[in-house]
Structures are given as structure tokens and as C-alpha cells.
Design an enzyme around this catalytic site. Structure first.
Site, PDB file in Angstrom:
ATOM      1  N   ARG A  22       0.822  -1.218   0.000  1.00 15.74           N
ATOM      2  CA  ARG A  22       0.000   0.000   0.000  1.00 15.74           C
ATOM      3  C   ARG A  22       0.857   1.269   0.000  1.00 15.74           C
ATOM      4  NH1 ARG A  22      -2.211   3.612   3.160  1.00 15.74           N
ATOM      5  NH2 ARG A  22      -1.291   2.817   5.073  1.00 15.74           N
ATOM      6  N   CYS A 160      -7.409   0.903  12.147  1.00 15.12           N
ATOM      7  CA  CYS A 160      -6.237   0.206  12.698  1.00 15.12           C
ATOM      8  C   CYS A 160      -6.563  -0.285  14.093  1.00 15.12           C
ATOM      9  CB  CYS A 160      -5.041   1.131  12.687  1.00 15.12           C
ATOM     10  SG  CYS A 160      -4.524   1.414  10.996  1.00 15.12           S
ATOM     11  N   SER A 181      -2.830  -3.118  13.148  1.00 20.33           N
ATOM     12  CA  SER A 181      -1.659  -2.603  12.442  1.00 20.33           C
ATOM     13  C   SER A 181      -1.202  -1.344  13.160  1.00 20.33           C
ATOM     14  CB  SER A 181      -2.080  -2.301  10.996  1.00 20.33           C
ATOM     15  OG  SER A 181      -1.090  -1.605  10.286  1.00 20.33           O
ATOM     16  N   ILE A 222       7.919  -0.442  12.301  1.00 23.12           N
ATOM     17  CA  ILE A 222       8.611   0.842  12.123  1.00 23.12           C
ATOM     18  C   ILE A 222       8.923   0.931  10.627  1.00 23.12           C
ATOM     19  CG2 ILE A 222      10.713   2.142  12.659  1.00 23.12           C
ATOM     20  CD1 ILE A 222      10.858   0.676  15.356  1.00 23.12           C
ATOM     21  N   SER A 282       3.777   7.897   6.343  1.00 23.20           N
ATOM     22  CA  SER A 282       3.519   7.183   5.087  1.00 23.20           C
ATOM     23  C   SER A 282       2.035   7.171   4.784  1.00 23.20           C
ATOM     24  CB  SER A 282       3.991   5.722   5.211  1.00 23.20           C
ATOM     25  OG  SER A 282       5.371   5.713   5.446  1.00 23.20           O
TER      26      SER A 282
HETATM   27  N1  LIG Z   1       1.211   5.636   8.267  1.00 25.04           N
HETATM   28  C1  LIG Z   1       0.255   5.997   9.137  1.00 25.04           C
HETATM   29  N2  LIG Z   1       0.555   6.049  10.440  1.00 25.04           N
HETATM   30  C2  LIG Z   1      -0.401   6.425  11.336  1.00 25.04           C
HETATM   31  O1  LIG Z   1      -0.071   6.468  12.540  1.00 25.04           O
HETATM   32  C3  LIG Z   1      -1.714   6.730  10.867  1.00 25.04           C
HETATM   33  C4  LIG Z   1      -2.002   6.675   9.494  1.00 25.04           C
HETATM   34  N3  LIG Z   1      -0.995   6.304   8.644  1.00 25.04           N
HETATM   35  N4  LIG Z   1      -3.213   6.995   8.974  1.00 25.04           N
HETATM   36  C5  LIG Z   1      -4.361   7.225   9.867  1.00 25.04           C
HETATM   37  C6  LIG Z   1      -3.948   7.774  11.168  1.00 25.04           C
HETATM   38  C7  LIG Z   1      -3.501   9.205  11.197  1.00 25.04           C
HETATM   39  N5  LIG Z   1      -2.560   9.199  12.312  1.00 25.04           N
HETATM   40  C8  LIG Z   1      -1.558  10.143  12.493  1.00 25.04           C
HETATM   41  C9  LIG Z   1      -1.336  11.111  11.533  1.00 25.04           C
HETATM   42  C10 LIG Z   1      -0.315  12.044  11.695  1.00 25.04           C
HETATM   43  C11 LIG Z   1       0.454  12.011  12.847  1.00 25.04           C
HETATM   44  C12 LIG Z   1       1.521  13.038  13.008  1.00 25.04           C
HETATM   45  O2  LIG Z   1       1.901  13.706  12.066  1.00 25.04           O
HETATM   46  N6  LIG Z   1       2.033  13.220  14.196  1.00 25.04           N
HETATM   47  C13 LIG Z   1       3.097  14.176  14.487  1.00 25.04           C
HETATM   48  C14 LIG Z   1       2.600  15.578  14.687  1.00 25.04           C
HETATM   49  C15 LIG Z   1       1.279  15.674  15.378  1.00 25.04           C
HETATM   50  C16 LIG Z   1       0.751  17.093  15.538  1.00 25.04           C
HETATM   51  O3  LIG Z   1       1.459  18.079  15.259  1.00 25.04           O
HETATM   52  O4  LIG Z   1      -0.394  17.212  15.991  1.00 25.04           O
HETATM   53  C17 LIG Z   1       3.838  13.685  15.716  1.00 25.04           C
HETATM   54  O5  LIG Z   1       4.996  14.122  15.879  1.00 25.04           O
HETATM   55  O6  LIG Z   1       3.292  12.899  16.491  1.00 25.04           O
HETATM   56  C18 LIG Z   1       0.226  11.046  13.817  1.00 25.04           C
HETATM   57  C19 LIG Z   1      -0.776  10.103  13.636  1.00 25.04           C
HETATM   58  C20 LIG Z   1      -2.485   7.888  12.889  1.00 25.04           C
HETATM   59  N7  LIG Z   1      -2.763   7.094  11.731  1.00 25.04           N
HETATM   60  O1  LIG Z   2      -4.694   4.776  14.757  1.00 26.13           O
HETATM   61  C1  LIG Z   2      -3.867   4.405  13.907  1.00 26.13           C
HETATM   62  C2  LIG Z   2      -4.146   4.475  12.544  1.00 26.13           C
HETATM   63  C3  LIG Z   2      -3.216   4.052  11.680  1.00 26.13           C
HETATM   64  N1  LIG Z   2      -2.026   3.546  12.100  1.00 26.13           N
HETATM   65  C4  LIG Z   2      -1.028   3.104  11.090  1.00 26.13           C
HETATM   66  C5  LIG Z   2      -0.710   1.661  10.996  1.00 26.13           C
HETATM   67  C6  LIG Z   2      -0.198   1.540   9.561  1.00 26.13           C
HETATM   68  O2  LIG Z   2       1.164   1.980   9.498  1.00 26.13           O
HETATM   69  C7  LIG Z   2      -1.064   2.542   8.815  1.00 26.13           C
HETATM   70  C8  LIG Z   2      -2.286   1.904   8.191  1.00 26.13           C
HETATM   71  O3  LIG Z   2      -1.908   1.126   7.129  1.00 26.13           O
HETATM   72  P1  LIG Z   2      -2.619  -0.261   6.753  1.00 26.13           P
HETATM   73  O4  LIG Z   2      -1.981  -0.607   5.420  1.00 26.13           O
HETATM   74  O5  LIG Z   2      -4.073  -0.014   6.619  1.00 26.13           O
HETATM   75  O6  LIG Z   2      -2.275  -1.250   7.819  1.00 26.13           O
HETATM   76  O7  LIG Z   2      -1.492   3.458   9.807  1.00 26.13           O
HETATM   77  C9  LIG Z   2      -1.737   3.501  13.443  1.00 26.13           C
HETATM   78  O8  LIG Z   2      -0.643   3.089  13.870  1.00 26.13           O
HETATM   79  N2  LIG Z   2      -2.684   3.916  14.305  1.00 26.13           N
END
Ligand SMILES: Nc1nc(=O)c2c([nH]1)NC[C@@H]1CN(c3ccc(C(=O)N[C@@H](CCC(=O)O)C(=O)O)cc3)CN21
Ligand SMILES: O=c1ccn([C@H]2C[C@H](O)[C@@H](COP(=O)(O)O)O2)c(=O)[nH]1
Length: 283
Positions: A22, A160, A181, A222, A282
Site C-alpha cells: 500500500r 487500525c 496494524s 517501524i 507514510s
Molecule cells: N502511516 C500511518 N501512520 C499512522 O499512525 C496513521 C495513518 N498512517 N493513517 C491514519 C492515522 C492518522 N494518524 C496520524 C497522523 C499524523 C500524525 C503526526 O503527524 N504526528 C506528528 C505531529 C502531530 C501534531 O502536530 O499534531 C507527531 O509528531 O506525532 C500522527 C498520527 C495515525 N494514523
Molecule cells: O490509529 C492508527 C491508525 C493508523 N495507524 C497506522 C498503521 C499503519 O502503518 C497505517 C495503516 O496502514 P494499513 O496498510 O491499513 O495497515 O497506519 C496507526 O498506527 N494507528
């Protein structure tokens, strides 16, 4: 915090490289981790070896509770976490179910608050659980699930952390949360906060005592572009004592959470942390 660092170290030491189709990236992966948070003792699992944006995590969970399906609603509450999945993923941009900018589709709370019934109509899983727990009822199936394989093609991401199972022993509430995941550097930093928060707030709005939350993770990984920062920076730091989460005691019902609650109703005290680390995300 120790549980988190132990899991990170275990992935670094024992993880196996797995190609992820993905995202087109490789992930260092282990299978199965069990984390425990004693909410009755206020053991708030906030990461201290980097600055954690805990408000974003709570905002995300409130958005799920409200059944949000749009990144703009999540942003208005105080988190940008759904911006990339709703707007930057080519497969989702090409999906005919996408309703326009910021649309996440049928995901998480949108599913749970409106879970389709095969014989027509839908069930509000959260409303039913809150009503049961308030009456002291645990029917051994008080499960808030976001997982609907028949609807995956209608959302930008499969859930997830997909299941939250509540249990009562007397007037103490327990929670078992399951995650299929887990992006350990980014996602887990938020997911631990969310599991703790969900048990604490559900106990508060149902008039129960919070007990222990059990957080099961199946695939913990990771991403290849995060490994160096985790191994050579975050894991070299000494953790601080954990902080405390304070929740406004005026929050008394599901309606309160759905209507007037904002991030100003939550406070973290005594939070000492190391400087922020920007991990790659990612999509
Ligand atoms: N690859 C991936 N990892 C994830 O953890 C994840 C997804 N996709 N897709 C759905 C949600 C979205 N989530 C996220 C998205 C962004 C941050 C992030 O950018 N965190 C930064 C900054 C946060 C902020 O400034 O509020 C960090 O340093 O934690 C964390 C979790 C968790 N999930
Ligand atoms: O709450 C969350 C939402 C998403 N994630 C992470 C786990 C994976 O790295 C991606 C989702 O990819 P899939 O291909 O659907 O498994 O987002 C998380 O840790 N926590």
C-alpha cells in the site's frame, strides 16, 4: 512508557523486514504486543522521550465518538491527522465513493455510530453500550467495533485500532482494545493515549470507576524511513516520570461529548519531555 520503549527496542532487535504494498515501503515488523494501562491509578501512557501532541490524539478519539467522516471536522476539533489520508492518497482520490475535499468516507466512528444491518437500517453501537453500562449491564458483548470488511471500499483507510470491548466487574469498568496494524513511532504515540482516554471518559459518562485498559497490537512496525530516528535518537534518551491527564468533571454524558466538549476540557499536568522528533508519515 517503559512498555513503549521495550516494544520499540524489540522491533529494532528482533523485527523482520516486510514489504508493504500500500505504501511502497519496507517495515521492520514484529507480531503481537500487549500493553496495559492502569487507569484507576492514573497511569497516563504519554511518551516522554519526545514531545507528544496528545491533544491531537484526544481530538481524534472524540471525532470517532462523534462519528466524523471528514478531515475538516477533525481539524475544527484540533487535529490534522486525517488530512493526508483523505486528500493525498491516489487510490482514494480515484475512488468513486469519495465525496470531495477532506472526505474520509465510511470510516471508524461513522461506521460504529451507523453500523449497517444486513436486514436494513443500522445500529448505533456506542449509544447502546453507554445505555447498558449506565444501567450496570455488561452483556459480555459490549463491543465498539469500527471493522466492517464489506465497507472497506467506501473509506480512505481500514481502521487500525478497530475494536474496543468494555466489561464491568461490579462498578468498575475495564477495556480491551485491539489494533491490527501499528505505526509504532507515530500512530502508537497517539493510540496509547486514546485507549487510556476512552476508558477514563466512558467510566466518567456512565458513572463507573475506571479500572484497567488492555491494549493488544497484532502487527507492530517501524517504517524504513523512521528507523534511524527511533534507533539512534529516541531510544538513546532517558524517559521522564509520566504526567497526569485531567478531564473536566462537568462532562457527564455522551451528548456532552457530542455537543460542547472541546480540547480545553482536557489538561496534562507535570509533563516533562525531550524535544520533538519529526518522523516521516507514510500515506
Ligand atoms: N502511516 C500511518 N501512520 C499512522 O499512525 C496513521 C495513518 N498512517 N493513517 C491514519 C492515522 C492518522 N494518524 C496520524 C497522523 C499524523 C500524525 C503526526 O503527524 N504526528 C506528528 C505531529 C502531530 C501534531 O502536530 O499534531 C507527531 O509528531 O506525532 C500522527 C498520527 C495515525 N494514523
Ligand atoms: O490509529 C492508527 C491508525 C493508523 N495507524 C497506522 C498503521 C499503519 O502503518 C497505517 C495503516 O496502514 P494499513 O496498510 O491499513 O495497515 O497506519 C496507526 O498506527 N494507528
Amino acid at each position: 512508557m517503559k512498555q513503549y520503549l521495550d516494544l520499540c527496542q524489540r522491533i529494532v532487535d528482533e523485527g523482520v523486514w516486510v514489504n508493504n504494498e500500500r505504501t511502497g515501503k519496507r517495515c521492520l515488523t514484529v507480531i503481537n504486543a500487549d500493553l496495559t494501562y492502569d487507569v484507576s491509578k492514573g497511569e497516563f501512557p504519554l511518551v516522554t522521550t519526545r514531545k507528544s501532541f496528545w491533544k491531537s490524539a484526544i481530538a481524534e478519539m472524540i471525532g470517532y465518538i462523534r462519528g466524523y467522516d471528514n478531515a475538516a471536522d477533525f481539524r475544527a476539533l484540533g487535529t490534522k491527522t486525517w488530512d493526508m489520508n483523505s486528500n493525498d492518497n491516489q487510490a482514494w482520490l480515484n475512488n468513486p465513493y469519495r465525496k470531495g475535499d477532506d472526505d474520509c468516507g465510511f470510516i471508524y466512528g461513522a461506521v460504529a455510530r451507523n453500523f449497517p444491518k444486513p436486514d436494513g437500517g443500522s445500529v448505533d453501537l456506542l449509544r447502546n453500550i453507554v445505555d447498558d453500562l449506565k444501567r450496570g449491564v455488561d452483556n459480555r458483548g459490549e463491543i465498539l467495533t469500527f471493522y466492517h470488511p464489506g465497507a472497506f471500499h467506501m473509506g480512505c483507510l481500514r481502521p487500525c485500532m478497530y475494536s474496543h470491548h468494555f466489561s464491568l466487574l461490579g462498578d468498575t469498568l475495564y477495556l480491551n482494545s485491539t489494533q491490527r496494524s501499528c505505526d509504532v513511532p507515530l500512530g502508537l504515540n497517539f493510540n496509547m493515549v486514546q485507549v487510556y482516554f476512552l476508558l477514563a471518559i466512558m467510566a466518567q459518562i456512565t458513572g463507573k470507576k475506571a479500572g484497567v485498559a488492555y491494549h493488544k497490537i497484532v502487527n507492530a512496525h517501524i517504517y524504513e524511513d523512521q528507523l534511524e530516528l527511533m534507533r539512534d535518537v529516541q531510544l538513546k534518551r532517558e524517559p521522564f516520570e509520566p504526567p497526569k491527564l485531567i478531564i473536566n468533571p462537568d462532562i457527564k454524558s455522551l451528548e456532552d461529548l457530542e455537543t460542547w466538549v472541546t480540547l480545553d476540557d482536557f489538561e496534562v499536568v507535570d509533563y516533562q519531555y525531550h524535544e520533538a522528533i519529526k518522523y516521516p508519515f507514510s500515506v
